[in-house]
Enzyme design. Structure first.
Site, PDB file in Angstrom:
ATOM      1  N   LYS A 202     -44.542  -3.146 -26.700  1.00  0.00           N
ATOM      2  CA  LYS A 202     -43.941  -3.561 -27.959  1.00  0.00           C
ATOM      3  C   LYS A 202     -45.041  -3.868 -28.975  1.00  0.00           C
ATOM      4  O   LYS A 202     -44.999  -3.427 -30.114  1.00  0.00           O
ATOM      5  CB  LYS A 202     -43.052  -4.784 -27.710  1.00  0.00           C
ATOM      6  CG  LYS A 202     -42.312  -5.277 -28.918  1.00  0.00           C
ATOM      7  CD  LYS A 202     -41.346  -6.395 -28.539  1.00  0.00           C
ATOM      8  CE  LYS A 202     -40.796  -7.048 -29.785  1.00  0.00           C
ATOM      9  NZ  LYS A 202     -39.902  -8.173 -29.485  1.00  0.00           N
ATOM     10  N   GLU A 208     -53.367  -5.808 -20.312  1.00  0.00           N
ATOM     11  CA  GLU A 208     -53.190  -4.963 -19.125  1.00  0.00           C
ATOM     12  C   GLU A 208     -52.870  -3.523 -19.519  1.00  0.00           C
ATOM     13  O   GLU A 208     -53.469  -2.568 -19.012  1.00  0.00           O
ATOM     14  CB  GLU A 208     -52.034  -5.505 -18.265  1.00  0.00           C
ATOM     15  CG  GLU A 208     -52.294  -6.838 -17.616  1.00  0.00           C
ATOM     16  CD  GLU A 208     -51.858  -8.016 -18.475  1.00  0.00           C
ATOM     17  OE1 GLU A 208     -51.810  -7.879 -19.720  1.00  0.00           O
ATOM     18  OE2 GLU A 208     -51.589  -9.091 -17.908  1.00  0.00           O
ATOM     19  N   GLY A 263     -38.753  -8.018 -25.382  1.00  0.00           N
ATOM     20  CA  GLY A 263     -39.355  -7.169 -24.348  1.00  0.00           C
ATOM     21  C   GLY A 263     -38.464  -7.039 -23.116  1.00  0.00           C
ATOM     22  O   GLY A 263     -38.209  -5.939 -22.618  1.00  0.00           O
ATOM     23  N   ARG A 264     -37.955  -8.171 -22.619  1.00  0.00           N
ATOM     24  CA  ARG A 264     -37.187  -8.130 -21.371  1.00  0.00           C
ATOM     25  C   ARG A 264     -35.769  -7.614 -21.572  1.00  0.00           C
ATOM     26  O   ARG A 264     -35.003  -7.501 -20.619  1.00  0.00           O
ATOM     27  CB  ARG A 264     -37.192  -9.513 -20.720  1.00  0.00           C
ATOM     28  CG  ARG A 264     -36.751 -10.644 -21.615  1.00  0.00           C
ATOM     29  CD  ARG A 264     -37.138 -11.991 -21.035  1.00  0.00           C
ATOM     30  NE  ARG A 264     -36.862 -13.101 -21.945  1.00  0.00           N
ATOM     31  CZ  ARG A 264     -37.703 -13.532 -22.881  1.00  0.00           C
ATOM     32  NH1 ARG A 264     -38.861 -12.918 -23.065  1.00  0.00           N
ATOM     33  NH2 ARG A 264     -37.376 -14.569 -23.640  1.00  0.00           N
ATOM     34  N   GLU A 349     -38.126 -15.791 -17.776  1.00  0.00           N
ATOM     35  CA  GLU A 349     -38.868 -15.812 -19.040  1.00  0.00           C
ATOM     36  C   GLU A 349     -37.946 -16.289 -20.171  1.00  0.00           C
ATOM     37  O   GLU A 349     -38.398 -16.862 -21.155  1.00  0.00           O
ATOM     38  CB  GLU A 349     -39.445 -14.424 -19.360  1.00  0.00           C
ATOM     39  CG  GLU A 349     -40.677 -14.470 -20.248  1.00  0.00           C
ATOM     40  CD  GLU A 349     -41.367 -13.121 -20.416  1.00  0.00           C
ATOM     41  OE1 GLU A 349     -40.801 -12.247 -21.103  1.00  0.00           O
ATOM     42  OE2 GLU A 349     -42.476 -12.938 -19.892  1.00  0.00           O
ATOM     43  N   HIS A 380     -32.495 -10.219   8.059  1.00  0.00           N
ATOM     44  CA  HIS A 380     -33.444 -10.371   9.170  1.00  0.00           C
ATOM     45  C   HIS A 380     -34.702 -11.103   8.713  1.00  0.00           C
ATOM     46  O   HIS A 380     -35.750 -11.001   9.348  1.00  0.00           O
ATOM     47  CB  HIS A 380     -33.783  -9.001   9.749  1.00  0.00           C
ATOM     48  CG  HIS A 380     -32.576  -8.342  10.347  1.00  0.00           C
ATOM     49  ND1 HIS A 380     -32.210  -8.512  11.652  1.00  0.00           N
ATOM     50  CD2 HIS A 380     -31.611  -7.578   9.778  1.00  0.00           C
ATOM     51  CE1 HIS A 380     -31.081  -7.850  11.887  1.00  0.00           C
ATOM     52  NE2 HIS A 380     -30.699  -7.275  10.764  1.00  0.00           N
ATOM     53  N   LYS A 500     -52.954 -16.266 -21.321  1.00  0.00           N
ATOM     54  CA  LYS A 500     -53.550 -15.072 -21.944  1.00  0.00           C
ATOM     55  C   LYS A 500     -54.803 -15.454 -22.731  1.00  0.00           C
ATOM     56  O   LYS A 500     -55.837 -14.788 -22.656  1.00  0.00           O
ATOM     57  CB  LYS A 500     -52.551 -14.419 -22.923  1.00  0.00           C
ATOM     58  CG  LYS A 500     -51.406 -13.669 -22.274  1.00  0.00           C
ATOM     59  CD  LYS A 500     -50.605 -12.949 -23.357  1.00  0.00           C
ATOM     60  CE  LYS A 500     -49.260 -12.501 -22.851  1.00  0.00           C
ATOM     61  NZ  LYS A 500     -48.406 -11.913 -23.876  1.00  0.00           N
TER      62      LYS A 500
END
Ligand code: F6P
Length: 538
Positions: A202, A208, A263-264, A349, A380, A500
């Site tokens: 965005k 990253e 973003g999410r 978030e 399990h 950050k």
């Protein structure tokens, strides 16, 4: 949270503190029917929750007294409800398949939304049909998506979920982690002259993503021997045309979106481009249709028959009324392996906040911890704790009547487990039952199941693009409902900033030619020095 309305809920919980699912079902043979509803291809059975009709009414009053209806209207109308960033929140416009305009700052955004969708369709059709050629004239066989957070989790999760609809000859990879291993292992699997990189960010400034994109660009230029190759092998999805151009991607190969898409919440925007390349534009439109159906339901259904509202309220009941710290999302479908990871960002978030809209400390616990694994693997692993541990962990069981892979009797067995688990969690097994089965007295306490563990069951016919879009919208709106009731801002994420900023500072200290004076705490200082020593830096 609205104290008065919540008090009434709490009093009801207290008055019914011995509430038992066994009794509730015995007392009302029609309970399952009464507590089941349908919307947008999904059936929600919420009967195995610790609720009575009277408690539900109080929960719905809590929603009313929190002005939820107005908040829903405001979101759909493009009001700037993301106040700390002064932005509208309009992911619903991205899948608005009606002819209704959606206004932001006096302008209808729908023509732009449709234009981006059209250019995404054209582009993905070209890639799928082998018309988009690489620098050496070869067709694209590998697509590598580079992004992180909302620019990765949605596309990779949905790509995996809708794998049966994908063009299998195009091999998709998703690189997110700044750990060089992620990119290095991906590049081992692809051929430069047949690879398309989609850089999704965005902001187009995320450390990253930009690091990974630069490594991929250097690799490609080295392999193909010319910088001119970048134009044929890189496209971008972003809101930041300037940075895209500065990176070297032609802005005519950029797919845009807008600052009113969080973003999410961006999967149905151009961030869904890798998904569209994989499943094709027709299936992508069906995916959007599913979202839209759930949006319409959320915007119009009365609060007491509104699926996202009910799920939101039930979550609040357990978080705030019973102190449940987490909830598990358990899809009985292998294709949905990454669904819980995707919901972690969406929910945690959004609602991981401890300050209310007025800037005061909240007066209640907020966003829960979300986790989960596909069934039956979890059975399990961690189900033991859900059945017999000391914590309450409400669960959402998600399943389908039909599988994409009707192999032998696998699906019947899968679904037998699906239904059996919610039954076992709700009704358990009494010590009397154990004794009547001849369980030795010393083992009775160990073999007894208290039951009374709440679950939602979500069932659809099949994992199709449409049903899947509706499911994602259901969770988006559930998160929204809870944020409104907790009186927090669900659409900002200031909590990710500090780390950050510090990482930028530490990076300088790790890599500077000469040791600098470290002014962190003694632990961080020592760790940085240790790392420098290990790397033989002065
Ligand atoms: O982790 C913080 C965050 O800002 C997320 O909200 C976002 O999805 C992610 O980083 C990636 O951001 P961008 O798409 O700008 O690279």
């Amino acid at each position: 949270m609205n104290d008065l309305a919540w008090d009434k809920v709490e009093k009801d919980i207290f008055a019914n503190k011995d509430i038992s699912l066994r009794d509730l079902f015995n007392d009302d043979p029609k309970r399952a029917g009464r507590f089941t509803m349908k919307a947008a291809g999904w059936t929600l059975d919420y009967s195995k929750n610790l609720v009575t009709p009277s408690l539900l009414k109080k929960l719905v009053s809590l929603a009313e007294d929190s002005n939820l209806k107005q908040a829903i209207n405001d979101m759909f109308a493009g009001e700037k409800i993301n106040k700390t960033e002064n932005r509208a929140v309009l992911h619903t416009a991205l899948r608005n398949l009606s002819d209704d305009p959606v206004m932001v700052d006096g302008k209808d955004v729908m023509p732009e939304v449709r234009a981006v969708l059209a250019s995404m369709s054209e582009f993905s059709d070209n890639v799928r049909k082998g018309k988009w050629l690489g620098y050496t004239g070869k067709k694209i066989k590998y697509v590598v998506n580079i992004g992180i957070g909302g620019s990765d989790l949605g596309p990779v999760m949905a790509y995996q979920a809708l794998l049966p609809y994908t063009k299998r000859s195009i091999k998709m990879s998703f690189v997110s982690n700044v750990d060089g291993t992620h990119m290095a292992e991906t590049l081992r699997k692809v051929k430069a002259d047949q690879t398309l990189f989609i850089v999704e960010s965005k902001t187009f400034t995320t450390q990253e993503t930009m690091t990974n994109a630069m490594t991929a660009r250097d690799w490609l230029v080295e392999k193909l021997g010319s910088k001119d190759a970048v134009a044929k092998h890189f496209v971008a999805v972003s809101t930041n045309a300037e940075e895209v151009a500065a990176f070297g991607i032609d802005v005519k190969n950029m797919f845009g979106f807008w600052n009113w898409v969080g973003g999410r919440y961006s999967l149905p925007s151009a961030i869904g481009l890798p998904l569209m390349v994989a499943i094709g534009s027709r299936n992508f439109n069906k995916f959007l249709k599913g979202y839209h159906r759930m949006d319409k339901h959320f915007a119009t259904a009365p609060l007491n028959r509104n699926m996202p509202v009910l799920m939101g309220l039930l979550g609040i009941l357990y978080s705030n009324g019973y102190g449940a710290e987490s909830y598990a999302v358990l899809p009985y479908d292998q294709y949905m392996a990454r669904f819980a990871a995707y919901l972690q960002q969406m929910d945690m978030e959004s609602n991981g906040k401890s300050v209310d809209k007025q800037g005061n400390r909240v007066n209640c616990t907020t966003g829960p911890i979300v986790w989960g694994e596909p069934g039956t693997n979890g059975q399990h692993a961690f189900y033991q704790l859900i059945h017999q541990g000391t914590r309450m962990i409400p669960c959402d069981f998600i399943g389908f009547c039909h599988s994409h892979n009707m192999v032998g009797d696998h699906h019947d067995k899968l679904m037998a487990n699906f239904f059996a688990q919610t039954e076992a969690l709700a009704f358990g097994k009494t010590s009397e039952q154990c004794r009547s089965e001849g369980v030795p007295e010393t083992l009775v306490p160990h073999k007894t199941f208290d039951g009374n563990h709440p679950t939602n069951t979500l069932l659809a016919d099949k994992l199709t693009p449409e049903n899947f879009g509706a499911l994602i919208a259901l969770y988006e709106h559930k998160v929204f409902v809870q944020g409104v009731i907790w009186n927090i801002f669900s659409f900002d994420q200031w909590g990710v900033e500090l780390g950050k900023v510090l990482a930028r500072k530490v990076l300088g200290e790790l890599t500077s030619e000469r040791r600098t004076l470290l002014q962190h705490d003694s632990s961080t200082n020592a760790l940085i020095a240790f790392y420098r020593d290990a790397n033989k830096r002065d």
